[in-house]
Design a protein around this motif. Structure first.
Motif, short mmCIF file in Angstrom:
data_model
loop_
_atom_site.label_atom_id
_atom_site.label_comp_id
_atom_site.label_asym_id
_atom_site.label_seq_id
_atom_site.Cartn_x
_atom_site.Cartn_y
_atom_site.Cartn_z
N ILE A 104 10.14 -0.71 -4.16
CA ILE A 104 9.19 0.12 -3.56
C ILE A 104 9.74 1.49 -3.63
CG2 ILE A 104 8.10 0.80 -1.18
CD1 ILE A 104 8.05 -2.30 -0.35
N ASN A 105 11.03 1.69 -3.16
CA ASN A 105 11.54 2.94 -3.35
C ASN A 105 11.48 3.52 -4.90
OD1 ASN A 105 12.40 3.07 -0.45
ND2 ASN A 105 14.31 2.17 -0.57
N ALA A 106 11.77 2.63 -5.80
CA ALA A 106 11.75 3.12 -7.13
C ALA A 106 10.25 3.60 -7.29
CB ALA A 106 12.13 2.14 -7.95
N PHE A 107 9.24 2.83 -6.93
CA PHE A 107 8.04 3.11 -7.11
C PHE A 107 7.56 4.63 -6.51
CE2 PHE A 107 3.35 2.96 -5.80
CZ PHE A 107 2.74 2.75 -7.06
N LYS A 108 7.74 4.72 -5.32
CA LYS A 108 7.22 6.11 -4.66
C LYS A 108 7.96 7.37 -4.92
CE LYS A 108 10.31 5.74 -0.27
NZ LYS A 108 10.61 7.11 -0.43
N GLY A 109 9.13 7.07 -5.51
CA GLY A 109 10.01 8.43 -6.01
C GLY A 109 10.39 9.42 -4.74
N ASN A 110 9.60 10.43 -4.85
CA ASN A 110 9.90 11.42 -3.83
C ASN A 110 8.76 11.60 -2.78
OD1 ASN A 110 12.20 12.52 -5.02
ND2 ASN A 110 11.16 13.85 -6.21
N SER A 111 7.80 10.78 -2.82
CA SER A 111 6.83 10.52 -1.84
C SER A 111 7.45 9.93 -0.40
CB SER A 111 5.55 9.93 -2.58
OG SER A 111 5.72 8.62 -2.75
N GLU A 112 6.60 10.24 0.63
CA GLU A 112 7.13 9.60 1.95
C GLU A 112 6.62 8.22 2.07
OE1 GLU A 112 5.84 12.03 5.02
OE2 GLU A 112 7.21 13.70 4.43
N GLN A 113 7.49 7.26 2.94
CA GLN A 113 6.92 6.28 3.16
C GLN A 113 5.55 6.09 3.91
OE1 GLN A 113 10.04 3.72 5.18
NE2 GLN A 113 8.34 2.26 6.04
N SER A 114 4.46 5.35 3.37
CA SER A 114 3.08 5.53 3.77
C SER A 114 3.06 4.73 5.13
CB SER A 114 2.23 4.90 2.75
OG SER A 114 2.48 5.70 1.43
N GLU B 168 0.70 -1.29 -0.01
CA GLU B 168 0.12 0.13 0.00
C GLU B 168 0.75 1.13 -0.13
OE1 GLU B 168 -2.57 -0.34 3.21
OE2 GLU B 168 -3.71 -1.80 2.31
N GLN B 169 2.04 1.20 -0.57
CA GLN B 169 2.86 2.31 -0.75
C GLN B 169 2.46 3.34 -1.79
OE1 GLN B 169 5.55 3.71 1.04
NE2 GLN B 169 5.14 5.39 -0.41
N MET B 170 2.24 4.36 -1.68
CA MET B 170 1.97 5.41 -2.75
C MET B 170 2.91 6.15 -3.38
SD MET B 170 -1.64 7.24 -1.19
CE MET B 170 -3.07 6.37 -0.56
#
Length: 854
Positions: A833-843, A796-798
């Protein structure tokens, strides 16, 4: 600096320059008026009284002579009471205006030849003319001149002050109104052009019309602003009526069909008469308004200068009433006994009273203007004395002894010497003047120097507040002091320190958002605006909290265009309040206080951050200590688990509890929410699971017991999702039950299989519903199989567009890497997961537990 502020500053400087020009010009006009009164417009005095009478037919004019002074010039010419005046200097009498003009053209000591009728007898009577100095007119001119000069000094001390502007405007209007004397003097100066007279006419008529409302406006603002003057309707009536009067004057001149000379006289006397009547009424109302304000003020230091003004005002009114009474009842006294009119000169008591109160008690903050004027006057005399001494004693002997070729060089060197000498002496001279006549300013300067030395060493927020109070309240002996901090979120000012207040602040001071927001713009000189008591209601919603504590001035504390708070000040030890002249010194203090407060705030915030970081680090270490540091070792299986909290501490939980060499529990859970609260319930959950694990229960039984024990202690809106698996390596099976947690994934032969038995989260129900929904399944274990337990933070990472990573990303990563070492599989999942979320914070917290069957 914003363009608007630059324009505003230039406009202010232009206004001051223009005010200086106007003052000089009107001062010249005032002296011309006084000259006219003394030497030109002196009324004729034949020491008798004229009584005009009109008889039909045609309402012909007859002037009867009465109250002939015995021994006077008319008496000596043989004229007696009851004689009728027929002609003067061979001109028949047609009007009072004609008679006055004819006689006023004569000089004192000249003879006027009267023809009077006594019964049926005509008598020629040579009358030696006397001239009266018009005391009333001169008094009004001196009144205006003193008021104008005092007003200009007030205006110079504070060009933007409401009271100062109104006072100055009265001086301007009164001086222009006195131009009526120049206009009336046209009959004595036939050589003066009509155009000039008309210009003069259009200065005094509007001025005398607007003077009464301006006086009322001033005394309804000073010393206490009254509600009546804040009403827009009041101002429209006050300033609308004079405008109507002027329009009526213009219409009268245009449409009334009378001979031009009579028409002008009628129109002018109508405006003059009505305005004079209104002026008298305005002065009376102004006095009672001032007296009422004086009675309301309780501060003795304020009342002392006000008392002088009230007494001077009373004397002025009494002189005005005396002269009015004398003129109406004993008109003959004006001509026969002019000395009775001498008390009229007391009318100038009002501007003199103002001037004395202002300069004696620094009333309305003019001390800086007076000081500068006095200093530069004395300094100029000092320079002149040095120059004179040098020229007479040095130039006369030394320079003459030098060859002509070098005399220019010597004179230049002497000039440089004079400048150096004057500059070195000037500062000492100014300091001596300041110490003698302005001890408060010296104290302020010394306090500022002391403050500048002390404040950089103060690092605590509380220390800065205490040091500010010490310098301003205690060092300068201000009668009232407070310092408050502004909260932008609540738009309130909370008082932190105060001194000598009559009443404690019963609540926070509410700010008016619009006005407060504009204070953070400093002007070009870096000086901060002073907010005075008259304008408190524009900036504060409840200014009565300040007024009842005798706060007179508010000084904003601003740093980097951010409003931190206010310093609230009462009056100085002398009773004068802070003014624009004090702005540079106060700004220096305020800037240092603001910077010191901001530095202290940042310092304390940094300290708190370091403490919090240390506490969080300890909390993370404690939480990690609750999780297994090493996994149990089994021949048939390899185990790996890791948690990556979204914050310093998290609400995810995992554990592996060994029962024997062939059996163990694998547990993963997630407490709703993040942070300390979640970590608290996680630690509580771990303790209960370890206690139940000793009973070697099946996963479903363990979940039911956990729910029964935890449900009563969970707060509302909190719940726990949990998966429990009991591995039996000897039988190659795993029993699995879940309470609302994510499914169990098995990666085998390049395929992913999800297992999701029924179950609701722990803490949602007290027992029956929870127990009925718990399902336990049994899964066969094969070699080269990867069993994956994970929390919802994995799927559920955004990303930056609020899209969820989902199962597909996890499944794809597992299929590509499930044959690799477990640590590598963990790293690959985190990388994806890090590649997917980019600059967004860890959900959310990310937790994975791997069990790989060998």
């Amino acid at each position: 600096m914003p363009r608007y502020e630059t324009i505003k500053l230039k406009f202010r400087e232009t206004k001051k320059l223009f005010a200086s020009f106007i003052t000089v010009l009107l001062a010249v006009v005032a002296f011309v008026q006084i000259y006219f009164s003394f030497f030109v417009f002196r009324q004729v005095n034949d020491e008798c009284l004229w009584r005009p009478r009109y008889f039909p037919p045609g309402d012909s004019l007859v002037i009867v002579i009465e109250n002939v002074k015995e021994g006077g010039v008319t008496w000596n010419a043989g004229i007696r009471d009851g004689d009728t005046l027929i002609a003067v200097n061979n001109r028949p009498i047609t009007s009072m205006q004609m008679l006055e003009k004819t006689l006023n053209k004569l000089k004192a000591g000249e003879t006027a030849y009267y023809v009077v009728k006594r019964g049926n007898e005509f008598i020629d009577a040579p009358v030696r003319i006397k001239k009266l100095i018009p005391l009333r007119t001169i008094t009004l001119e001196l009144f205006a001149l003193i008021w104008l000069i005092t007003g200009f000094i007030l205006y110079s001390s504070k060009p933007d002050g409401e009271i100062q502007n109104k006072f100055f405007n009265i001086g301007i209007l009164w001086t222009l109104a006195n131009n009526a004397i120049i206009y009336q003097a046209k009959q004595f100066l036939p050589e003066v052009g009509d155009s000039f007279i008309e210009i003069v006419n259009w200065t005094w008529i509007p001025a005398i019309a607007f003077l009464p409302p301006m006086i009322l406006d001033f005394f309804w603002t000073f010393p206490i602003k009254r509600k009546i003057i804040e009403n827009k309707i009041t101002k429209r009536i006050l300033y609308g009526f004079p405008l109507l009067l002027i329009v009526a004057y213009v219409l009268l001149k245009i449409f009334v069909t009378l001979p031009l000379e009579d028409l002008e006289y009628l129109a002018e006397m109508t405006v003059y008469g009505i305005s004079t009547l209104l002026l008298s009424a305005a002065l009376i109302v102004g006095f009672f308004s001032l007296y009422s304000s004086y009675r309301k003020i309780t501060d003795k230091r304020k009342k002392k200068p006000l008392k002088i003004i009230v007494v001077a005002y009373a004397i002025s009114l009494l002189s005005m009433l005396y002269v009015t009474f004398l003129k109406k009842i004993f008109l003959s006294a004006l001509f026969n006994n002019p000395e009775y009119y001498l008390p009229v000169i007391l009318f100038v008591g009002l501007p003199i009273g103002f001037a004395y109160a202002i300069f004696k008690y620094s009333f309305m903050d003019v001390s800086a203007v007076v000081k500068n004027a006095f200093f530069y006057f004395v300094a100029s005399l000092f320079v002149a004395a040095i120059y004179f001494f040098s020229i007479v004693f040095i130039g006369g002997s030394f320079i003459q002894a030098v060859e002509p070729t070098y005399q220019g060089l010597i004179i230049g060197l002497l000039f440089v010497l004079f400048v150096i000498l004057f500059q070195s002496t000037k500062d000492k001279f100014q300091e001596a003047i300041t110490r003698k006549f302005y001890p408060e300013q010296l104290a302020f300067k010394e306090a500022l120097i002391s403050f500048s030395k002390e404040i950089p060493t103060v690092l605590s927020f509380e220390g800065v507040l205490k040091e500010t109070k010490k310098i301003l309240a205690d060092g300068l002996k201000i009668n009232a002091f407070a310092i408050g901090l502004y909260d932008e979120k609540t738009n309130e000012i909370e008082i932190q320190k105060y001194s000598k207040l009559k009443k404690t602040f019963s609540g926070k001071l509410s700010a008016r958002t619009g006005k407060i927001g504009g204070l953070a713009k400093n002007n070009e000189k870096g000086e901060l605006p002073l907010i005075e008591v008259e304008n408190f209601d524009e900036y504060f919603a409840n200014p009565e909290l300040l007024i009842e504590n005798e706060i007179q001035t508010a000084l904003p504390l601003i740093v980097r265009e951010k409003l931190l708070g206010f310093v609230f000040l009462g009056v100085k030890n002398s009773g004068a309040r802070f003014s624009d002249a004090d702005v540079p010194a106060l700004s220096a203090v305020a800037n240092q206080v603001a910077i010191a407060l901001e530095n202290a705030r940042m310092y304390e915030a940094k300290e708190k951050e370091l403490i919090l970081r240390r506490d969080l680090e300890n909390a993370r270490n404690i939480q990690r200590s609750l999780l297994p540091s090493e996994m149990p070792k089994f021949d048939e299986a390899e185990i790996f688990a890791e948690m990556l909290p979204a914050q310093w501490v998290g609400g995810d939980y995992f554990d592996v509890i060994k029962i024997d060499d062939k059996r163990f529990y694998a547990i993963i859970g997630d407490v709703s929410g993040k942070g300390f609260s979640a970590s608290f319930y996680m630690s509580k959950l771990q303790t209960m699971i370890r206690l139940l694990a000793d009973e070697k229960l099946n996963p479903a039984e363990m979940l039911k017991l956990l729910n029964a024990k935890i449900y009563p202690s969970l707060k509302k809106n909190y719940f726990i999702t949990l998966s429990i698996a009991l591995f039996d390596l000897e039988k190659s099976v795993v029993k699995f039950a879940r309470a609302g947690h994510t499914p169990l994934k098995i990666c085998r032969s390049g395929k992913i299989t999800d297992f999701a038995p029924k179950g609701i989260a722990v803490g949602l129900d007290s027992g029956d519903t929870f127990n009925k929904n718990i399902e336990e399944i049994e899964i066969e274990l094969n070699e080269e199989t990867l069993i994956v337990f994970y929390s919802d933070g994995v799927t559920e990472q955004m990303d930056e567009r609020s899209h969820l990573s989902g199962d597909e990303l996890l499944n794809r990563t597992l299929i590509e890497n499930c044959e690799r070492p477990l640590k590598t599989v963990w790293n690959k999942i985190i990388d994806s997961i890090n590649a997917f979320k980019g600059n967004s914070e860890q959900s959310d917290d990310i937790t994975i537990l791997f069990v790989k069957i060998k």
